[in-house]
Scaffold this motif. Sequence first.
Motif: not given
Length: 161
Positions: A30-44, A70-77, A98-102
């Motif tokens: 809630x402190x952010x104006x937007x969130x951009x998830x970098x999938x490469x770094x997050x997966x590593x 983990x990606x779904x938890x970010x969407x929910x938050x 991409x189909x999975x993240x959609x």
Amino acid sequence: MARKGNVAFISQSGALCTAVLDWSFKEDVGFSHFVSVGSNDLMQFLFAADRGNERVSERFDSLNPAALKALRQIVQAADRHGVPLNLCGEMAGKPLEAMAVIGLGYRSISMAPASVGPVKAMILSLDAGDLQERLDEWLESKNTSLREDLKRFATEKGVQI
């Protein structure tokens, strides 16, 4: 910049450093104006494996249910706090990933220009609601990858991957 625990949110740019992501994210987003998830770094980070290292690369599967949860938890938050969300990186540029993240709820993805055509074709042929229902079931399975389930779904539903 707001700080809580070891997570830093830079509210002017909305950037979140995933390398220091901790489990308080659900409350802190809630402190952010937007969130951009970098999938490469997050997966590593999640797999503790360099996808480019041949000795451990077979352990790296971005379609592993744990990684997708983990990606779904970010969407929910982000949804709970009304914070716009974007996903970038290799997952966004591969039609199956991409189909999975959609299906998880990401509605803004960014990718390299060469990936736009194949991903756009997939999106135009996808019923995201139908996929979301299936993903909810699959994420509770004991599978170590949802790759084959997603391919089978795409074949059954005529999704271009």
